[in-house]
Design an enzyme around this catalytic site. Structure first.
Site, PDB file in Angstrom:
ATOM      1  NE  ARG A 102      -3.928   0.680   1.861  1.00  0.00           N
ATOM      2  CZ  ARG A 102      -5.159   0.809   2.373  1.00  0.00           C
ATOM      3  NH1 ARG A 102      -5.348   1.571   3.444  1.00  0.00           N
ATOM      4  NH2 ARG A 102      -6.184   0.193   1.843  1.00  0.00           N
ATOM      5  CG  HIS A 129      -8.524   0.222  -2.947  1.00  0.00           C
ATOM      6  ND1 HIS A 129      -7.685  -0.817  -2.569  1.00  0.00           N
ATOM      7  CD2 HIS A 129      -9.245   0.539  -1.835  1.00  0.00           C
ATOM      8  CE1 HIS A 129      -7.902  -1.103  -1.306  1.00  0.00           C
ATOM      9  NE2 HIS A 129      -8.843  -0.312  -0.833  1.00  0.00           N
ATOM     10  CD  GLN A 132     -13.051  -1.892  -0.917  1.00  0.00           C
ATOM     11  OE1 GLN A 132     -12.263  -1.745   0.000  1.00  0.00           O
ATOM     12  NE2 GLN A 132     -14.231  -2.455  -0.752  1.00  0.00           N
ATOM     13  CG  ASP A 223     -13.590   6.437  -1.526  1.00  0.00           C
ATOM     14  OD1 ASP A 223     -13.572   6.197  -0.301  1.00  0.00           O
ATOM     15  OD2 ASP A 223     -12.548   6.524  -2.218  1.00  0.00           O
ATOM     16  CB  CYS A 263     -14.073   1.162  -0.327  1.00  0.00           C
ATOM     17  SG  CYS A 263     -13.455   2.845  -0.146  1.00  0.00           S
ATOM     18  NE  ARG A 291     -10.255  -5.152   0.509  1.00  0.00           N
ATOM     19  CZ  ARG A 291      -9.523  -4.136   0.975  1.00  0.00           C
ATOM     20  NH1 ARG A 291     -10.122  -3.067   1.458  1.00  0.00           N
ATOM     21  NH2 ARG A 291      -8.199  -4.154   0.913  1.00  0.00           N
TER      22      ARG A 291
HETATM   23  N1   CP Z   1     -11.299   0.028   2.236  1.00  0.00           N
HETATM   24  C1   CP Z   1     -10.037  -0.042   2.691  1.00  0.00           C
HETATM   25  O1   CP Z   1      -9.086  -0.306   1.949  1.00  0.00           O
HETATM   26  O2   CP Z   1      -9.928   0.159   4.025  1.00  0.00           O
HETATM   27  P1   CP Z   1      -8.587   0.366   4.856  1.00  0.00           P
HETATM   28  O3   CP Z   1      -7.995   1.691   4.424  1.00  0.00           O
HETATM   29  O4   CP Z   1      -9.012   0.364   6.286  1.00  0.00           O
HETATM   30  O5   CP Z   1      -7.631  -0.742   4.554  1.00  0.00           O
HETATM   31  N1  NVA Z   2      -9.989   6.842  -1.674  1.00  0.00           N
HETATM   32  C1  NVA Z   2      -9.626   6.419  -0.342  1.00  0.00           C
HETATM   33  C2  NVA Z   2      -9.895   4.960  -0.175  1.00  0.00           C
HETATM   34  C3  NVA Z   2      -9.643   4.442   1.218  1.00  0.00           C
HETATM   35  C4  NVA Z   2      -9.787   2.959   1.319  1.00  0.00           C
HETATM   36  C5  NVA Z   2      -8.170   6.745  -0.082  1.00  0.00           C
HETATM   37  O1  NVA Z   2      -7.338   6.561  -0.980  1.00  0.00           O
HETATM   38  O2  NVA Z   2      -7.867   7.187   1.011  1.00  0.00           O
END
Ligand code: CP
Ligand code: NVA
Length: 315
Positions: A102, A129, A132, A223, A263, A291
């Site tokens: 990540r 993502h 997700q 989101d 998400c 997930r």
């Molecule tokens: N939706 C998602 O990826 O959540 P987190 O940021 O908690 O991992």
């Molecule tokens: N768009 C958000 C998604 C979080 C899971 C971000 O990147 O923070």
């Protein structure tokens, strides 16, 4: 050997294979059966941003598959003191069997993958993502929305919007994205999606009117307006996104049995109203649980691909 960096590099058939695996493994798990598909395998999980779901689902997932997960946050790694991504990749991939990353720019993830000897999974970047969206599609199937749905995504043209573009254009369904002016999805990603849509028969509509997007939709998704790394833009974004909240009035335009996906984390009072969020908690928290199951499908699929190809290919 394949990496899971974006949905862009997979065919519809391959994505459905991973979903089928997820469905099968989820059913086993629900029966209390834990087949060790990844026995003695190690998944490294590198986090340069915060996480609740991604961390827990990958860690529990690899454990339930018979392997072990290593949680590696940026500050605990030499990465945080300037060791290059490509060196980190060459070290970790000599010791582990799968790596989840990540991070911020997709380019950093791509660099890691280029130097990795083992499959790399995108656990979220600024651009995409994809894990997700696999969980989202699994949830759509479970709620009877897998076949030819009309999906409305309301909000920021961010990593989630980009991943919806890839999912819809690969699988061939109708996606309507409504963003404020100036927050549209990236034009290069839209161009890719339109090219895939020509092959799959998907309909992609980019709009600035949330009502037009939600009208008659089977699935509504949103989101946060402020993604990780955009905290300094908070005030401006909240101003610019007025009128884009998924609330009772907006959702009433969707089909009566429409589902709401998010998400998470959700910011009630901003992208979604409290009442609508709670009314659709069943879908949203099934999506969060999925997930775990979707990523098991992805990990097992990647591991099988790697075994089939045999040789290490990285630098
Ligand atoms: N939706 C998602 O990826 O959540 P987190 O940021 O908690 O991992
Ligand atoms: N768009 C958000 C998604 C979080 C899971 C971000 O990147 O923070």
């Amino acid at each position: 050997m394949r990496h899971f960096l974006t949905l862009k590099t997979f065919s519809k058939g391959e994505l459905l294979e991973m979903i089928d695996l997820a469905i099968a493994i989820k059913a086993e798990t629900k029966r209390g059966q834990f087949t060790p598909y990844l026995k003695n395998k190690t998944l490294a999980m590198i986090f340069e941003k915060s996480s609740t779901r991604t961390r827990v689902s990958f860690e529990v997932g690899i454990y339930q598959l018979g392997g072990v997960g290593l949680f590696l946050s940026r500050n605990d790694l030499q990465l945080g003191r300037g060791e290059p991504m490509k060196d980190t990749a060459r070290v970790i991939s000599r010791m582990c069997d799968l790596v989840m990353v990540r991070t911020f720019e997709q380019a950093k993830l791509e660099e890691f993958a280029a130097y990795s000897q083992v499959p790399v999974i995108n656990g979220l970047t600024n651009e995409y993502h994809p894990v997700q969206l696999m969980a989202d599609y699994l949830t759509m199937i479970e709620f009877g929305k897998g076949d030819n749905p009309v999906v409305a995504y309301v909000g920021d043209g961010n990593n989630m919007a980009h991943s919806w573009l890839m999912l819809a254009s690969k699988l061939g369904f109708e996606l309507r994205i409504a963003t404020p002016v100036g927050y549209e999805p990236d034009s290069a990603i839209v161009a890719d999606a339109l090219a895939f849509a020509k092959e799959s028969g998907a309909t992609i509509r980019l709009l600035h009117d949330p009502k037009a997007a939600v009208e008659g939709a089977d699935v509504v998704s949103t989101d946060t307006w402020i993604s990780m790394g955009q905290e300094e833009e908070k005030e401006r974004r909240i101003r610019d996104f007025q009128g884009f909240q998924v609330n009772r009035e907006l959702l009433s335009l969707a089909k009566e049995d429409a589902i709401l996906l998010h998400c998470l984390p959700a910011y009630r009072g901003y992208e979604v109203s409290e009442d609508v969020f709670e009314a659709h908690a069943q879908e949203i928290f099934t999506e969060a649980e999925n997930r775990l199951h979707a990523q098991k499908g992805i990990m097992v699929w990647l591991d099988r691909q790697r075994s089939a190809c045999g040789t290490d290919q990285a630098r």
